[in-house]
Scaffold this active site. Structure first.
Site, PDB file in Angstrom:
ATOM      1  N   GLU A 378      36.039  37.054  49.485  1.00  0.00           N
ATOM      2  CA  GLU A 378      37.017  37.811  50.281  1.00  0.00           C
ATOM      3  C   GLU A 378      37.656  36.925  51.342  1.00  0.00           C
ATOM      4  OE1 GLU A 378      38.087  40.467  49.208  1.00  0.00           O
ATOM      5  OE2 GLU A 378      36.493  40.861  47.771  1.00  0.00           O
ATOM      6  N   HIS A 507      38.548  48.686  39.157  1.00  0.00           N
ATOM      7  CA  HIS A 507      39.919  48.210  38.953  1.00  0.00           C
ATOM      8  C   HIS A 507      40.703  49.073  37.970  1.00  0.00           C
ATOM      9  CE1 HIS A 507      37.387  45.053  40.471  1.00  0.00           C
ATOM     10  NE2 HIS A 507      38.439  44.447  40.959  1.00  0.00           N
TER      11      HIS A 507
HETATM   12  O1  X8Z Z   1      36.862  42.840  42.576  1.00  0.00           O
HETATM   13  C1  X8Z Z   1      36.411  41.753  42.870  1.00  0.00           C
HETATM   14  C2  X8Z Z   1      36.430  41.302  44.313  1.00  0.00           C
HETATM   15  C3  X8Z Z   1      37.507  41.942  45.081  1.00  0.00           C
HETATM   16  S1  X8Z Z   1      39.055  41.177  44.895  1.00  0.00           S
HETATM   17  C4  X8Z Z   1      35.140  41.691  44.971  1.00  0.00           C
HETATM   18  N1  X8Z Z   1      35.851  40.968  41.921  1.00  0.00           N
HETATM   19  C5  X8Z Z   1      35.779  41.385  40.531  1.00  0.00           C
HETATM   20  C6  X8Z Z   1      34.835  42.562  40.337  1.00  0.00           C
HETATM   21  O2  X8Z Z   1      34.051  42.852  41.241  1.00  0.00           O
HETATM   22  O3  X8Z Z   1      34.869  43.184  39.281  1.00  0.00           O
HETATM   23  C7  X8Z Z   1      35.302  39.641  42.129  1.00  0.00           C
HETATM   24  C8  X8Z Z   1      34.730  39.240  40.813  1.00  0.00           C
HETATM   25  C9  X8Z Z   1      35.268  40.180  39.787  1.00  0.00           C
HETATM   26 ZN    ZN Z   2      39.312  39.181  45.136  1.00  0.00          ZN
END
Ligand code: X8Z
Ligand code: ZN
Length: 608
Positions: A378, A507
């Site tokens: 982050e 996501h």
């Molecule tokens: O979503 C994230 C970050 C925030 S930009 C913590 N990541 C992905 C996830 O958690 O699925 C980092 C690695 C992959």
């Molecule tokens: Zn990130």
């Protein structure tokens, strides 16, 4: 366009706001290059101002979910979307004007591609879309699973998936989370897809997936082909790891839980989504060479680290490279731990509220290894944001979204045993000797290599949904099929067509594109290899830490401050000397481990 909140749904879905004064733009036939310059300047100014309100509302909503903050976020989101779509369609017209300057041409491209969930122009559509997008993210934030028959929130269940070793409890958590958080969002998700696709078509894209794939300085087809090429480079490494891990899980749990052949049961891998497997290193660590003698969570606990101290340690790394300390407001305004008394979106994100120095992170930090890495991740976003703050607004972004995701991870690759000694976390006497290199590499591969197929398949699935190849009645079966094809995993219990496991991933619920993390997994090793070369490192790559190296810091700053002002290969070249994204650096890093894995795997079943 990713603006300020990296991986935060609202700011991603909705970038822009306010009413615009574009009276009498000579868009179509008579427009000149000077008209295009004027349009871009006006758009840039309006958007820069409008984004700040959106960020503030988005922050409040994500850190204090109520019906009221949802309503406000949806409202501002709709306004921003309308404005963004208006600019996007006008930009498309100016793109045809002869004699455009390179900057105006680039900014028109950025404007045209600038809304991640475009609304169609028919009355009410932007409001509906924004309400659904807000609800999906907030419902995810409020989501709960079950453990021992009791409700458990998102950040607690994530941590518990990493530390629990009882297959029945793992299954309970996995099933309840996917059933509760995923399935309940399916209808909203499907509506969101339809409405935003309508919007993308109005802007001249085939669908939203094609629009997302158009943000990489190449055609969407070239981009998809590029990701397939990268996957082919790293796939053999993943397959070797899969074979070895399946064997170890079989040894631990027996045939009834994890058979010797076929896919791996996904809830056994130490992570709700089976995306990173480092939490089960204890299960796969080979006797002797695998005994690396420490684990990060235990070190942090032993030295009395709390979440704030973990963030201070992260800041310390960047300071050692010559980056200025984080502003005081970072410490007073960030959400570092989960507030006790309200619902929040726990999924980590980094924010730049005013597009200048009002930097913040939002996490529900726990004292464990995952969150120690996530903090560096982050902060990478925040330092990137600050580095490009003097660019024109439309260039205030990563070279591409994979770059934004790669910076902090690249820094975290420098968390070597010697580095831990330097910051007082590990005693010199406990630094693993050279014969423990296999263990160190395996621990790292469990996170970095394991992630690769997941990083790609999430958007393979979403691209299929947006293109119409995957319809709601096959959301689940297609998700399971891609999980099987790419990751070689399967759910612990049968899933029927009423389920929606994809929606139980942040996501997907929040409409943040995911292939960025696949790119980042590859890029971070390219950055790391380049930095170690700049630092004059000659030992095994994975032992290199460029902590304290001001030259590396200065070189990095040069790439970061470019923002999105140039095509991403220019930025890559600025730091690494090459214009090609390539999995080779990752393959080089893990080469000794690949050799070792293939020896261990001799005579064992491989594939699924
Ligand atoms: O979503 C994230 C970050 C925030 S930009 C913590 N990541 C992905 C996830 O958690 O699925 C980092 C690695 C992959
Ligand atoms: Zn990130």
């Amino acid at each position: 366009m990713i603006r300020t909140a990296v991986a935060s749904g609202l700011a991603l879905a909705t970038v822009l706001s306010g009413a615009i004064a574009l009276a009498g733009t000579p868009a179509e036939s008579a427009a000149t290059a000077a008209d295009a310059d004027k349009f871009v300047a006006e758009a840039e100014k309006t958007l820069a101002e409008a984004s700040v309100d959106g960020n503030r509302v988005g922050w409040i909503n994500a850190t204090y979910i109520t019906d009221d903050t949802d309503a406000l976020a949806a409202q501002v989101g709709a306004r921003l979307t309308l404005l963004g779509v208006k600019y996007a369609s006008e930009a498309a017209k100016y793109q045809k004007v002869a004699g455009l300057s390179p900057d105006t041409k680039r900014k028109l491209d950025i404007l045209r591609n600038g809304v991640s969930l475009p609304a169609p122009s028919r009355p009410g559509a932007a409001d509906t879309l924004s309400q659904i997008a807000t609800k999906l993210q907030s419902d995810y934030g409020k989501g709960k699973g079950m453990l021992d028959g009791k409700p458990i929130n998102g950040s607690d269940i994530e941590a518990a998936m990493g530390s629990t070793r009882d297959p029945a409890k793992l299954q309970e958590m996995w099933t309840s989370w996917n059933d509760n958080v995923g399935a309940s969002s399916k209808a909203d998700f499907a509506r969101m897809i339809d409405i935003s696709n309508e919007g993308a078509k109005e802007l001249g894209y085939q669908d939203v997936g094609a629009m997302w794939r158009s943000g990489y300085d190449m055609t969407p087809e070239q981009f998809a082909a590029m990701t397939d090429r990268l996957w082919k480079q790293v796939e053999p490494l993943y397959k070797s790891l899969h074979t070895y891990v399946r064997w170890k899980l079989n040894e631990k749990y027996g045939d009834a839980v994890q058979p010797k052949t076929g896919p791996i049961r996904s809830d056994l891998l130490g992570n709700m989504w089976a995306q990173e497997w480092g939490n089960i290193y204890d299960i796969v660590a080979p006797k002797g060479v695998g005994d690396i003698g420490y684990d990060t969570a235990a070190l942090l606990t032993a030295k009395g680290y709390d979440p704030v101290k973990m963030v201070r340690a992260g800041e310390g790394f960047y300071s050692s490279l010559g980056f200025a300390p984080l502003p005081d407001t970072f410490w007073t305004r960030s959400q570092i731990t989960k507030p006790a008394d309200r619902d929040v979106v726990c999924h980590a994100s980094a924010w730049d509220i005013d597009n200048k120095t009002d930097l913040r992170i939002k996490m529900c930090t726990k004292v464990n290894a995952d969150d120690f890495v996530t903090i560096h991740h982050e902060l990478g976003h925040n330092y990137y944001q600050r580095a490009y703050m003097n660019q024109p607004f439309l260039y205030e972004n990563g070279a591409n979204d994979g770059f934004h995701e790669a910076i902090g991870d690249f820094i975290a690759l420098s968390i070597t045993p010697d580095y831990l000694v330097k910051i007082g976390l590990l005693d010199q006497s406990r630094v693993p000797s050279a014969d423990k290199d296999t263990g160190l590499l395996l621990r790292q591969a469990m996170d970095k290599v394991a992630f690769l197929p997941f990083g790609l398949m999430v958007d393979k699935w979403r691209w299929g949904v947006y293109s119409g190849a995957i319809k709601p009645d096959s959301y689940q079966s297609s998700w399971d099929a891609l999980r099987l094809q790419y990751q070689g995993i399967k759910p612990p219990v049968a899933r029927d067509g009423t389920r929606f496991d994809a929606g139980a991933k942040y996501h997907v619920a929040a409409s943040v594109s995911y292939v960025r993390y696949f790119l980042a997994r590859v890029l971070q090793f390219q950055f790391y290899q380049a930095a170690c070369k700049q630092a004059g490192w000659t030992g095994p790559l994975h032992r290199c830490s460029f902590y304290g190296n001001k030259q590396v810091g200065a070189n990095l700053q040069k790439m970061l401050e470019m923002g999105q002002s140039k095509p991403w290969p220019d930025a890559l070249q600025a730091f690494t000397g090459t214009r090609e994204i390539s999995g080779q650096a990752l393959v080089d890093y893990f080469a000794p481990l690949k050799k070792w894995l293939d020896q261990q795997n001799k005579g064992k079943p491989s594939g699924w």
